[in-house]
Design an enzyme around this catalytic site. Structure first.
Site, PDB file in Angstrom:
ATOM      1  N   SER A 192       1.846  -9.902  -0.478  1.00  0.00           N
ATOM      2  CA  SER A 192       1.495  -8.477  -0.457  1.00  0.00           C
ATOM      3  C   SER A 192       1.802  -7.787   0.872  1.00  0.00           C
ATOM      4  CB  SER A 192       0.024  -8.292  -0.818  1.00  0.00           C
ATOM      5  OG  SER A 192      -0.807  -9.063   0.034  1.00  0.00           O
ATOM      6  N   GLU A 250      -9.879   7.437   3.288  1.00  0.00           N
ATOM      7  CA  GLU A 250     -10.787   6.664   4.131  1.00  0.00           C
ATOM      8  C   GLU A 250     -10.156   5.294   4.314  1.00  0.00           C
ATOM      9  OE1 GLU A 250     -11.240   4.006   1.313  1.00  0.00           O
ATOM     10  OE2 GLU A 250     -11.635   6.064   0.697  1.00  0.00           O
ATOM     11  N   LYS A 289       0.816  -1.217   0.000  1.00  0.00           N
ATOM     12  CA  LYS A 289       0.000   0.000   0.000  1.00  0.00           C
ATOM     13  C   LYS A 289       0.850   1.268   0.000  1.00  0.00           C
ATOM     14  CE  LYS A 289      -4.441  -1.491   1.848  1.00  0.00           C
ATOM     15  NZ  LYS A 289      -4.314  -2.942   2.051  1.00  0.00           N
TER      16      LYS A 289
HETATM   17  C1  LIG Z   1      -5.030  -3.946   1.599  1.00  0.00           C
HETATM   18  C2  LIG Z   1      -4.309  -5.201   1.368  1.00  0.00           C
HETATM   19  C3  LIG Z   1      -4.683  -6.087   0.332  1.00  0.00           C
HETATM   20  C4  LIG Z   1      -5.877  -5.879  -0.538  1.00  0.00           C
HETATM   21  O1  LIG Z   1      -5.841  -4.744  -1.365  1.00  0.00           O
HETATM   22  P1  LIG Z   1      -5.601  -4.857  -2.931  1.00  0.00           P
HETATM   23  O2  LIG Z   1      -5.947  -3.496  -3.413  1.00  0.00           O
HETATM   24  O3  LIG Z   1      -6.513  -5.902  -3.473  1.00  0.00           O
HETATM   25  O4  LIG Z   1      -4.183  -5.207  -3.144  1.00  0.00           O
HETATM   26  C5  LIG Z   1      -3.910  -7.222   0.145  1.00  0.00           C
HETATM   27  N1  LIG Z   1      -2.857  -7.506   0.937  1.00  0.00           N
HETATM   28  C6  LIG Z   1      -2.479  -6.679   1.938  1.00  0.00           C
HETATM   29  C7  LIG Z   1      -1.320  -7.069   2.778  1.00  0.00           C
HETATM   30  C8  LIG Z   1      -3.189  -5.516   2.193  1.00  0.00           C
HETATM   31  O5  LIG Z   1      -2.824  -4.712   3.206  1.00  0.00           O
END
Ligand SMILES: *Cc1c(COP(=O)(O)O)cnc(C)c1O
Length: 399
Positions: A378, A112, A90
């Site tokens: 992620s 938000e 993010k």
């Molecule tokens: C917020 C988040 C997601 C989901 O958001 P996407 O926009 O689909 O990438 C996935 N993994 C993590 C670790 C997150 O913090």
């Protein structure tokens, strides 16, 4: 006449576009023009890259998960977005948008947040770039996500607890939008995923493409080939689109998005937007959403708050229809199992969101032995420990 591109219209096939109140149209156009000029400006891009490197910790590594590979029979590689500053992908988007807002002469940022991760990423970027930051968050979420509220405040952001409606993400989005309509001359609204009216899906993707670009180069230099599969979890879809973008022109690489199925596909109508959603016009875009016959959008409930979004970024709807990407769903129980497996086998605690992608990768490895599977890790999972522990006890999950 010049051909209109996605940059002009924001459409991905029939999805995307700009379905916003009249009052927002001029500001969205201003943003589109500013973004287009910034992405073509080498100075802006150099500034973004430098911050990503020195403050953000990029490039993130590509890691060969040897123990898992041995155990499950395929070569499994992880793109380590969990090692990025802030602990998830993010940060890429938050920094990109705050830099762009500065370039546009904006003096204030709003956002938000539901689980709080996007609020924290935005507050971090605002602290770095000396921008006042207001984060709207449903009052219920403020109570549930106390550590992230504390982080945002520590970073200097003002957190507004939204008391209207169900006091969750949907209500926070409404209040942020109302603020923006009143303050757009001075204020930029940082949307956290590849959703919303044009140019947001295109712009957020642009700032997340760094994941796919690095991953492709790392695959070629470290493995000597491209992967057979590239997997990522999908909430709104930003980490997935970032990874996919690196391989979209490589037809040999199969792209798979992994959605939350909640308790299970058959019994739970609230998960898996791409598997079960229908066309909806909401939050400024045309896309797929989970809704009843009257067009009321469901509240979602996945074990991972970061995947709890009842809509999907429009480009994913397009990629699904065109067949270039496919989408599958993983249950809460299976995500929790993958959370434990990666921790035990590789010494890496994954975010619950990412655990959905890990889970499907392990299944795929057994179905396609010998293949090369790239997974976007992620985010990191320290934030999820208490939640996982109580889930395992409550649901009697066998690990
Ligand atoms: C917020 C988040 C997601 C989901 O958001 P996407 O926009 O689909 O990438 C996935 N993994 C993590 C670790 C997150 O913090």
């Amino acid at each position: 006449m010049q051909k209109l591109t996605n940059q002009d219209t924001g459409f991905f096939g029939e999805y995307g576009g700009t379905y916003s109140p009249e009052a927002l149209m001029p500001i969205l156009e201003e943003l589109r023009v500013a973004f287009r000029s910034a992405e073509a400006d080498p100075d802006f891009m150099r500034g973004f890259s430098d911050v990503m490197r020195d403050w953000g910790g990029r490039p993130t590594p590509l890691y060969h998960a040897e123990n898992l590979s041995r155990e499950y029979g395929a070569s499994i590689y992880l793109k380590r977005e969990d090692l990025m500053h802030g602990g998830a992908h993010k940060t890429n988007n938050a920094v990109g948008q705050v830099l762009l807002a500065k370039r546009m002469g904006k003096t204030r940022i709003i956002a938000e947040t539901g689980a709080g991760q996007h609020g924290v990423a935005t507050a971090m970027a605002c602290a770095k770039f000396n921008m006042p930051c207001t984060v709207y968050m449903g009052a219920v979420d403020v109570a549930r996500q106390a550590p992230n509220v504390e982080r945002m405040k520590l970073l200097g952001a003002e957190v507004v607890a939204v008391e209207s409606g169900g006091k969750t993400l949907k209500d926070a989005i409404n209040d942020a939008m109302r603020d923006w309509i009143a303050s757009c001359d001075t204020t930029h609204y940082v949307i956290g995923t590849v959703a919303g009216p044009h140019p947001f899906p295109t712009m957020v993707k642009f700032f997340q493409e760094i994941i796919g670009r690095e991953a492709r180069e790392q695959c070629l230099s470290q493995i000597g080939r491209l992967p057979d599969y590239a997997l990522a979890c999908v909430g709104g879809g930003s980490n997935a689109i970032g990874l996919f973008s690196g391989f979209i022109n490589d037809s040999s690489v199969k792209l798979i998005g992994v959605e939350p199925a909640g308790h299970g596909l058959e019994t739970d109508k609230h998960g898996a937007v791409l598997c079960k959603g229908t066309v909806a016009v909401l939050h400024g875009m045309k896309t797929l959403g989970l809704q009843d016959e009257d067009g009321q959008i469901f509240e979602t409930h996945s074990i991972s708050a970061g995947l709890d979004y009842p809509l999907i970024g429009p480009e994913h709807a397009y990629l699904r229809d065109s067949g270039r990407a496919s989408y599958v769903a993983v249950t809460d129980d299976d995500a929790v199992r993958a959370f434990h497996i990666l921790s035990k086998h590789e010494g890496i605690i994954p975010a619950l969101e990412s655990s959905h992608a890990i889970s499907y990768a392990l299944k795929l490895a057994q179905e396609k032995p010998g293949s090369t599977i790239l997974v976007n890790l992620s985010g990191r999972g320290d934030k999820d420990l208490a939640h996982v522990r109580s889930y395992v006890e409550e649901h009697n999950v066998t690990i």
